[in-house]
Design a protein around this motif. Structure first.
Motif, mmCIF file in Angstrom:
data_model
loop_
_atom_site.group_PDB
_atom_site.id
_atom_site.type_symbol
_atom_site.label_atom_id
_atom_site.label_comp_id
_atom_site.label_asym_id
_atom_site.label_seq_id
_atom_site.Cartn_x
_atom_site.Cartn_y
_atom_site.Cartn_z
ATOM 1 N N GLU A 1 -12.489 3.407 -16.091
ATOM 2 C CA GLU A 1 -12.668 3.651 -14.655
ATOM 3 C C GLU A 1 -13.676 4.768 -14.420
ATOM 4 N N LYS A 2 -13.568 5.825 -15.194
ATOM 5 C CA LYS A 2 -14.499 6.947 -15.061
ATOM 6 C C LYS A 2 -15.926 6.510 -15.388
ATOM 7 N N ASN A 3 -16.068 5.705 -16.444
ATOM 8 C CA ASN A 3 -17.402 5.219 -16.805
ATOM 9 C C ASN A 3 -18.003 4.361 -15.704
ATOM 10 N N VAL A 4 -17.187 3.504 -15.113
ATOM 11 C CA VAL A 4 -17.674 2.629 -14.040
ATOM 12 C C VAL A 4 -18.152 3.464 -12.858
ATOM 13 N N LYS A 5 -17.399 4.485 -12.493
ATOM 14 C CA LYS A 5 -17.801 5.339 -11.375
ATOM 15 C C LYS A 5 -19.115 6.059 -11.681
ATOM 16 N N GLU A 6 -19.258 6.535 -12.919
ATOM 17 C CA GLU A 6 -20.499 7.210 -13.295
ATOM 18 C C GLU A 6 -21.687 6.260 -13.266
ATOM 19 N N GLU B 1 -12.461 -8.200 -21.626
ATOM 20 C CA GLU B 1 -12.197 -9.517 -21.044
ATOM 21 C C GLU B 1 -11.351 -9.403 -19.778
ATOM 22 N N GLU B 2 -10.397 -8.504 -19.796
ATOM 23 C CA GLU B 2 -9.576 -8.327 -18.593
ATOM 24 C C GLU B 2 -10.412 -7.757 -17.448
ATOM 25 N N PHE B 3 -11.283 -6.817 -17.759
ATOM 26 C CA PHE B 3 -12.175 -6.260 -16.743
ATOM 27 C C PHE B 3 -13.072 -7.355 -16.162
ATOM 28 N N ALA B 4 -13.640 -8.176 -17.048
ATOM 29 C CA ALA B 4 -14.496 -9.273 -16.585
ATOM 30 C C ALA B 4 -13.688 -10.298 -15.795
ATOM 31 N N ARG B 5 -12.448 -10.523 -16.184
ATOM 32 C CA ARG B 5 -11.602 -11.495 -15.459
ATOM 33 C C ARG B 5 -11.329 -11.039 -14.034
ATOM 34 N N PHE B 6 -11.027 -9.766 -13.872
ATOM 35 C CA PHE B 6 -10.776 -9.259 -12.521
ATOM 36 C C PHE B 6 -12.035 -9.360 -11.658
ATOM 37 N N MET B 7 -13.182 -9.051 -12.245
ATOM 38 C CA MET B 7 -14.426 -9.150 -11.486
ATOM 39 C C MET B 7 -14.725 -10.604 -11.106
ATOM 40 N N ALA B 8 -14.430 -11.531 -12.030
ATOM 41 C CA ALA B 8 -14.675 -12.948 -11.750
ATOM 42 C C ALA B 8 -13.726 -13.466 -10.676
ATOM 43 N N GLU B 9 -12.475 -13.036 -10.712
ATOM 44 C CA GLU B 9 -11.520 -13.477 -9.698
ATOM 45 C C GLU B 9 -11.901 -12.955 -8.324
ATOM 46 N N ASN C 1 -17.802 -0.607 -3.609
ATOM 47 C CA ASN C 1 -16.375 -0.563 -3.269
ATOM 48 C C ASN C 1 -15.626 -1.725 -3.914
ATOM 49 N N GLU C 2 -16.255 -2.897 -3.960
ATOM 50 C CA GLU C 2 -15.611 -4.047 -4.593
ATOM 51 C C GLU C 2 -15.362 -3.778 -6.080
ATOM 52 N N GLU D 1 -11.890 -3.556 -8.253
ATOM 53 C CA GLU D 1 -11.623 -4.408 -9.415
ATOM 54 C C GLU D 1 -11.195 -3.593 -10.628
ATOM 55 N N VAL D 2 -11.876 -2.481 -10.873
ATOM 56 C CA VAL D 2 -11.534 -1.693 -12.057
ATOM 57 C C VAL D 2 -10.198 -0.982 -11.867
ATOM 58 N N ILE D 3 -9.880 -0.632 -10.628
ATOM 59 C CA ILE D 3 -8.571 -0.025 -10.375
ATOM 60 C C ILE D 3 -7.451 -1.034 -10.625
ATOM 61 N N SER D 4 -7.753 -2.316 -10.411
ATOM 62 C CA SER D 4 -6.747 -3.358 -10.639
ATOM 63 C C SER D 4 -6.304 -3.409 -12.097
ATOM 64 N N LEU D 5 -7.111 -2.921 -13.009
ATOM 65 C CA LEU D 5 -6.725 -2.910 -14.426
ATOM 66 C C LEU D 5 -5.464 -2.081 -14.657
ATOM 67 N N SER D 6 -5.299 -1.025 -13.871
ATOM 68 C CA SER D 6 -4.113 -0.184 -14.047
ATOM 69 C C SER D 6 -2.845 -0.864 -13.548
ATOM 70 N N GLN D 7 -3.005 -1.998 -12.843
ATOM 71 C CA GLN D 7 -1.843 -2.710 -12.318
ATOM 72 C C GLN D 7 -1.409 -3.865 -13.207
ATOM 73 N N VAL D 8 -2.100 -4.071 -14.313
ATOM 74 C CA VAL D 8 -1.693 -5.117 -15.256
ATOM 75 C C VAL D 8 -0.362 -4.721 -15.893
ATOM 76 N N THR D 9 0.574 -5.661 -15.979
ATOM 77 C CA THR D 9 1.909 -5.352 -16.501
ATOM 78 C C THR D 9 1.865 -5.154 -18.019
ATOM 79 N N PRO D 10 2.790 -4.349 -18.554
ATOM 80 C CA PRO D 10 2.847 -4.166 -20.012
ATOM 81 C C PRO D 10 3.074 -5.483 -20.745
#
Length: 860
Positions: free
Chosen positions: A807-812, A577-585, A497-498, A502-511
């Motif tokens: 996101e799909k890859n992470v779920k799989e 890097e952004e994916f890893a950053r969210f996981m690290a945070e 769940n964590e 985290e991976v869903i948070s990627l979609s919330q990164v601003t343009p």
């Protein structure tokens, strides 16, 4: 209340008489007293001192149940017969008596009339029941139950039998922490023997199905196979971790089962090994099958042959000893009767593990071949009487498991075995006793010994397990007082769940954030190429026309071959890097490093599976080409931004160049005094420093010098240095010149950049009638605009496509890891995890040990 009634009725309905022996007309009284005691030690005749109420206890089976109401009389009978009424009321009476006995012993209900009854009073009442007749009647009832059609038992969810529950406990304990040794004290039947001695055939005869893979002389049993045998209405088999049921009456299901066992064995064997200690758990149910838990082990070998691992012999010995050293294990020692007894290896091994033979049953196989080939049949008699081997055993049996053909059915083998012994002179001349022959008699004897061992050990093991559970709980309270006791599967669900959060948070990164990062990283990746391969070569030209032509050609080549690839690489790295950053945070907030290894593995596997959409490259190439073709700077702010971009780039390059020069010549006198820095030995000789000084004088004399030194200039510099006593190599002169000229050029370019700050007016007039030309500013504007447009394009591809695909890859990946217990075990590790696993296992086993079924088992 209904649970107690169920357990009591369960105990009564399992008072089933077993049919011992083959179809011989030899009366029981004529059998050898010692051997008869092995199989009938609990019967009233063989042990008159034992209370009769214990006589039938060993014949329980959970598949036998009394009907809820008496069967209807046949038409015309006028009602139930006296015998039917008698059967029903006797069973009812015994069920109620055992129910009250359970209530008393379990101390579940206190006070009143029940509390005044003692165990001895109920014992005396039980002694008045004729259990012999009750056994006979229950045998008929069992036949009725087993023969019910599919509308009855088969479609109804049957409650697990005692043997199934007991087998589950063994499975739980087999995964339990070996430091507590609890799993080593509960009984099971361990089947050992030399390779090709007939172990598997004996086990198949007991299971009444050809369930194991077969081979001609090669090793087929490559890992321990735990087989739980129990009685049931249908002859089926299933694995512990699978819901598929194999119908053992169908040849295609038998073939599929054998294939599945072989696949599991080969999968359990690690690379470079021949055998494995990993246990395969299998359940077999069917009418008339004796209930017990057997473990078939790889056959003992004397020599390692070609294709085997060098440690195969020692590994098999180690596995066999690990099972046999259990003091409550029954050792079923299989000996090939068709070969010389002196060639046996397993008998010595068994003698070491059970010197007194208190829990060993010896089985001589292939007796038909032995009788045919041996010149002295009395040798077989010596073996089954325990006089040939130093090994001692509780009982000795002789069996025949077919003619050696893999296509033989169990029924044909049974018929052949019975026909052989009926006509054998070994039996006719008294060398063998009737109860010592056939696999049917063997299975009855082994089942009796198994349940005797279970009855004697379960209560003792419950106390031992209680102590180990207390130790586990104490360790957890002392080490992890603030944490919940989450086992590996619960921890996996938590971290799953964590990671999804985290991976869903990627979609919330601003343009804006995406574009700023992409633009910065892209320029870092391509800046060196722009400066070294485009700007510097073009700046060496003599006029603006040549400068612009050179720039256009090089930009076109760059866009066609390299730029789109570099841009996609940058975008892909940014996403990672952004994916890893969210996981690290997220990890920083939680402060639980137990998930770090799993999260890293999920991230790496998800990125590995992610394939960037390469079709975007062609459209990106067109966009970048159009952006670099545009030279029209529309307003002063754009001009100023381009100058700032150019100035920052040149200053950064100048700083890097000065750092390189300092490394070449060493610190100057100010740095040596202020920062306590010294020159290296070769720098002390002033070679590079003297070369640098000489080349700087040349640049002062020729401010517009080209980027390269001519050969005659190199010779001149060299001679000048030699005149001052400095020997220098021409290569060193050229290397030093390259850095000095680079610094010189960048300093001039920065000065020119400062002049161009007021050049937007002249740019609008195309620098007509002006000595100031700022074509380099236009170049940097084109580069800057390309970076902005490329970053915007990549951001759209990231947010619209790639983030969702990731996101799909992470779920799989999470789903795949969730189904792979081995992977979870590798990635979620540590003492805390193992302790929680042990606690969970101990509580499951403890729940069983306090269940009605276990209480009935302990009273059995």
């Amino acid at each position: 209340g209904w649970c107690l009634c169920h357990v009591s009725a369960l105990c009564v309905l399992n008072l089933v008489s077993t049919n011992m022996g083959v179809r011989f007309r030899v009366p029981l009284q004529k059998l050898h007293p010692l051997s008869r005691a092995i199989h009938h030690r609990y019967s009233g005749n063989s042990n008159p001192q034992r209370p009769p109420h214990r006589t039938a206890a060993r014949y329980f089976t959970s598949m036998s149940r009394l009907p809820m109401r008496p069967p209807k009389p046949p038409p015309g009978s006028g009602g139930r017969s006296y015998q039917q009424q008698r059967n029903f009321w006797v069973a009812r009476l015994a069920a109620r008596l055992l129910k009250l006995r359970y209530l008393l012993l379990g101390t579940a209900v206190g006070g009143g009339y029940t509390a005044k009854k003692t165990y001895e009073e109920w014992k005396d009442m039980l002694e008045q029941i004729d259990f012999g007749k009750l056994e006979k009647e229950n045998k008929e009832l069992r036949k009725v139950v087993l023969q019910k059609d599919d509308k009855g038992i088969h479609q109804r969810k049957v409650k697990k039998s005692l043997i199934d529950l007991y087998s589950e406990v063994l499975d739980i304990l087999s995964d339990y922490d070996a430091n507590y040794n609890t799993q080593d004290h509960l009984p099971r039947v361990v089947v050992v023997g030399d390779q090709s001695a007939g172990k598997t055939s004996v086990l198949e005869m007991i299971a009444q199905a050809r369930i194991f893979p077969r081979g001609s002389g090669e090793m087929m049993t490559r890992s321990p196979v735990k087989v739980t045998l129990s009685e049931g209405p249908h002859h089926v088999a299933l694995f512990k971790d699978s819901g598929r049921e194999f119908d053992l009456t169908k040849e295609e299901d038998l073939a599929a089962l054998r294939h599945e066992i072989e696949l599991r064995m080969r999968k359990s064997v690690k690379e470079g090994q021949t055998v494995s200690s990993e246990t395969i758990s299998l359940s077999v149910k069917g009418p008339g099958i004796q209930r017990m838990v057997l473990v078939d082990l790889p056959g003992v070998i004397s020599t390692v042959t070609t294709g085997m691992a060098s440690d195969t012999k020692e590994t098999i010995f180690s596995i066999s000893k690990a099972y046999m050293q259990n003091p409550n294990a029954i050792i079923l020692c299989i000996q090939d009767g068709s070969v010389d007894a002196e060639r046996s290896i397993v008998t010595d091994l068994v003698s070491q593990m059970d010197p007194q033979g208190k829990r060993t049953i010896f089985v001589l196989t292939k007796v038909d071949l032995a009788e045919k080939n041996l010149a002295s049949p009395s040798r077989i008699q010596q073996i089954v009487e325990g006089k040939l081997f130093p090994m001692k055993a509780l009982g000795y049996f002789a069996v025949v498991t077919g003619k050696g053909s893999s296509g033989e059915s169990i029924e044909s083998i049974k018929d052949y075995e019975e026909d052989f012994f009926q006509n054998s002179r070994l039996l006719r001349d008294g060398m063998l006793k009737a109860h010592q022959v056939t696999t049917k008699n063997l299975s009855l004897a082994v089942s009796d010994c198994f349940w005797k061992m279970v009855r004697e050990s379960v209560e003792q093991q419950a106390d031992v397990f209680k102590a180990s559970r207390f130790n586990l709980e104490t360790e957890w309270k002392n080490n992890y007082p603030r944490l919940r006791e989450l086992d590996r599967n619960e921890l996996y669900e938590k971290v799953k769940n964590e990671i999804l959060d985290e991976v869903i948070s990627l979609s919330q990164v601003t343009p804006q954030h995406w574009e700023a990062i992409l633009q910065k990283k892209l320029w870092e990746r391509v800046s060196t190429h722009v400066i070294e391969n485009i700007y510097l070569p073009a700046a060496q030209t003599m006029d603006s026309g040549t400068f612009n032509t050179t720039v256009d050609i090089k930009l076109k080549q760059w866009t066609d071959k390299q730029l789109p690839h570099k841009a996609l690489e940058v975008a892909w790295e940014t996403l990672q890097e952004e994916f890893a950053r969210f996981m690290a945070e997220y990890r920083g907030k939680d402060q639980d490093d137990i998930f770090d290894k799993l999260k890293e593995a999920v991230k790496d596997e998800s990125i590995k599976r992610h394939k960037w959409n390469e079709r975007a490259m062609d459209s990106l190439r067109v966009i970048q080409h159009n952006a670099l073709e545009d030279r029209s700077i529309t307003d002063k702010p754009q001009w100023d931004a381009a100058i700032q971009f150019m100035e920052e780039t040149l200053q950064s390059r100048l700083k890097d160049t000065e750092s390189v020069i300092r490394d070449m010549v060493g610190p100057d006198w100010k740095q040596r005094w202020l920062n306590w820095k010294n020159r290296t030995p070769d720098q002390v000789r002033h070679i590079r420093n003297e070369t640098k000084n000489e080349l700087e004088r040349l640049l002062k004399l020729h401010d517009d010098h080209t980027a390269y030194l001519a050969n005659d200039e190199v010779t001149t510099v060299r001679k000048n240095l030699e005149g001052r006593g400095v020997e220098v190599d021409p290569v060193l002169i050229k290397d030093t010149w390259h850095q000095l000229y680079r610094r010189h050029f960048l300093q001039k370019a920065l000065s020119h950049c400062n002049l161009c700050k007021r050049g937007f007016y002249y740019y609008q007039r195309h620098f007509v009638d002006s000595e100031l030309e700022c074509n380099d500013v236009v170049l940097f504007w084109r580069i800057q605009r390309m970076l902005v447009i490329t970053a915007n394009t990549l951001r759209q591809q990231l947010t619209n496509t790639e983030v969702r695909r990731l996101e799909k890859n992470v779920k799989e990946v999470l789903d795949d890891f969730g189904e792979d217990m081995e992977k979870k075990t590798q990635l979620i590790t540590g003492r805390r995890v193992q302790l929680a696993e042990d606690l969970n296992s101990s509580r499951q086993t403890w729940a069983f040990m306090h269940s009605d079924a276990f209480t009935c088992l302990s009273l059995w």
